[in-house]
Design an enzyme around this catalytic site. Structure first.
Site, mmCIF file in Angstrom:
data_model
loop_
_atom_site.group_PDB
_atom_site.id
_atom_site.type_symbol
_atom_site.label_atom_id
_atom_site.label_comp_id
_atom_site.label_asym_id
_atom_site.label_seq_id
_atom_site.Cartn_x
_atom_site.Cartn_y
_atom_site.Cartn_z
ATOM 1 N N GLY A 1 0.848 -1.183 0.000
ATOM 2 C CA GLY A 1 0.000 0.000 0.000
ATOM 3 C C GLY A 1 0.882 1.230 0.000
ATOM 4 O O GLY A 1 2.095 1.148 0.206
ATOM 5 N N GLY A 2 0.276 2.363 -0.232
ATOM 6 C CA GLY A 2 1.016 3.611 -0.269
ATOM 7 C C GLY A 2 1.536 4.022 1.092
ATOM 8 O O GLY A 2 1.163 3.462 2.128
ATOM 9 N N SER A 3 2.396 5.007 1.082
ATOM 10 C CA SER A 3 2.927 5.580 2.308
ATOM 11 C C SER A 3 1.782 6.080 3.189
ATOM 12 O O SER A 3 0.793 6.609 2.696
ATOM 13 C CB SER A 3 3.849 6.751 1.942
ATOM 14 O OG SER A 3 4.357 7.367 3.091
ATOM 15 N N SER A 4 1.898 5.860 4.478
ATOM 16 C CA SER A 4 0.927 6.316 5.485
ATOM 17 C C SER A 4 -0.452 5.675 5.330
ATOM 18 O O SER A 4 -1.443 6.214 5.812
ATOM 19 C CB SER A 4 0.810 7.846 5.481
ATOM 20 O OG SER A 4 2.065 8.426 5.779
ATOM 21 N N GLY B 1 -1.227 2.730 6.607
ATOM 22 C CA GLY B 1 -1.521 1.935 7.792
ATOM 23 C C GLY B 1 -0.884 0.551 7.776
ATOM 24 O O GLY B 1 -1.199 -0.286 8.615
ATOM 25 N N LYS B 2 0.027 0.292 6.852
ATOM 26 C CA LYS B 2 0.652 -1.030 6.740
ATOM 27 C C LYS B 2 1.430 -1.425 7.988
ATOM 28 O O LYS B 2 1.309 -2.554 8.460
ATOM 29 C CB LYS B 2 1.598 -1.084 5.533
ATOM 30 C CG LYS B 2 0.943 -0.906 4.200
ATOM 31 C CD LYS B 2 1.947 -0.982 3.063
ATOM 32 C CE LYS B 2 3.155 -0.093 3.214
ATOM 33 N NZ LYS B 2 2.921 1.347 3.219
ATOM 34 N N ASP C 1 10.940 0.493 4.558
ATOM 35 C CA ASP C 1 11.479 1.664 5.260
ATOM 36 C C ASP C 1 12.753 1.301 6.027
ATOM 37 O O ASP C 1 13.687 2.097 6.098
ATOM 38 C CB ASP C 1 10.451 2.256 6.229
ATOM 39 C CG ASP C 1 9.336 2.992 5.517
ATOM 40 O OD1 ASP C 1 9.448 3.244 4.301
ATOM 41 O OD2 ASP C 1 8.328 3.318 6.178
#
Length: 177
Positions: free
Chosen positions: A10-13, A15-16, A37
């Site tokens: 999923g994209g940044s921020s 909730g992964k 990250d």
């Protein structure tokens, strides 16, 4: 077969990472969290925000360069080796290259039982989380919210826009064999 690897994309921020931490709490066996990250943080500073490594543009765009791609391939092979050695692994990634990114993981994870999970989040909610975090280039979350999912095939998708990480984790855990 028993699930050995859970891939959260999923994209940044979106909730992964919170979802991954909640999965570690609800799943009965220990699971290791391997996040892209962490790979970026482990890289030499000279390759962070550099064309040869990984570049973060002022508008939130991210461009992985050839040295980053080499290190990423080695990291993926290492993560897969841990799973083959018996560790259960949750991968937290952003498929900037869509299906090509997923294919690189598929090759690395060949022979393992993998649960592919799309973690969706509305761009405006991800952008709000990004702003609250303060550790991301503004615009990254909105740019990646849909981009990370284009052309990617999943076994399961969760929407972290309104659902909390615990609820999403229970949904994912119900699909872990």
């Amino acid at each position: 077969m028993t699930t050995q690897v859970i891939v959260l994309n999923g994209g940044s921020s979106s909730g992964k990472t919170r979802l991954a931490r909640s999965l570690q709490e609800v799943l009965p066996e220990p699971w290791l969290l391997m996040a892209v990250d962490s790979l970026i943080e482990a890289m030499p500073a000279s390759l962070r925000n550099a064309g040869d490594g990984i570049e973060f543009a002022d508008d939130g765009g991210v461009t992985p360069g050839p040295r980053f791609q080499e290190l990423e391939a080695a990291w993926q092979t290492g993560v897969a080796a841990m799973a083959r050695a018996g560790a259960r692994v949750i991968i937290d990634d952003v498929f900037l290259g869509g299906p090509a990114s997923q294919e690189r993981w598929r090759r690395a994870l060949t022979g393992l039982d993998v649960l592919w999970v799309g973690v969706r989040c509305a761009p405006e909610v991800a952008a709000s989380r990004e702003l609250a975090r303060g550790d991301r280039v503004p615009g990254m979350a909105a740019a990646q919210a849909r981009l990370a999912h284009r052309g990617v095939a999943y076994d399961l998708e969760v929407d972290a826009t309104r659902s909390g990480s615990e609820e999403c984790a229970r949904t994912v855990a119900a699909h872990v064999g």
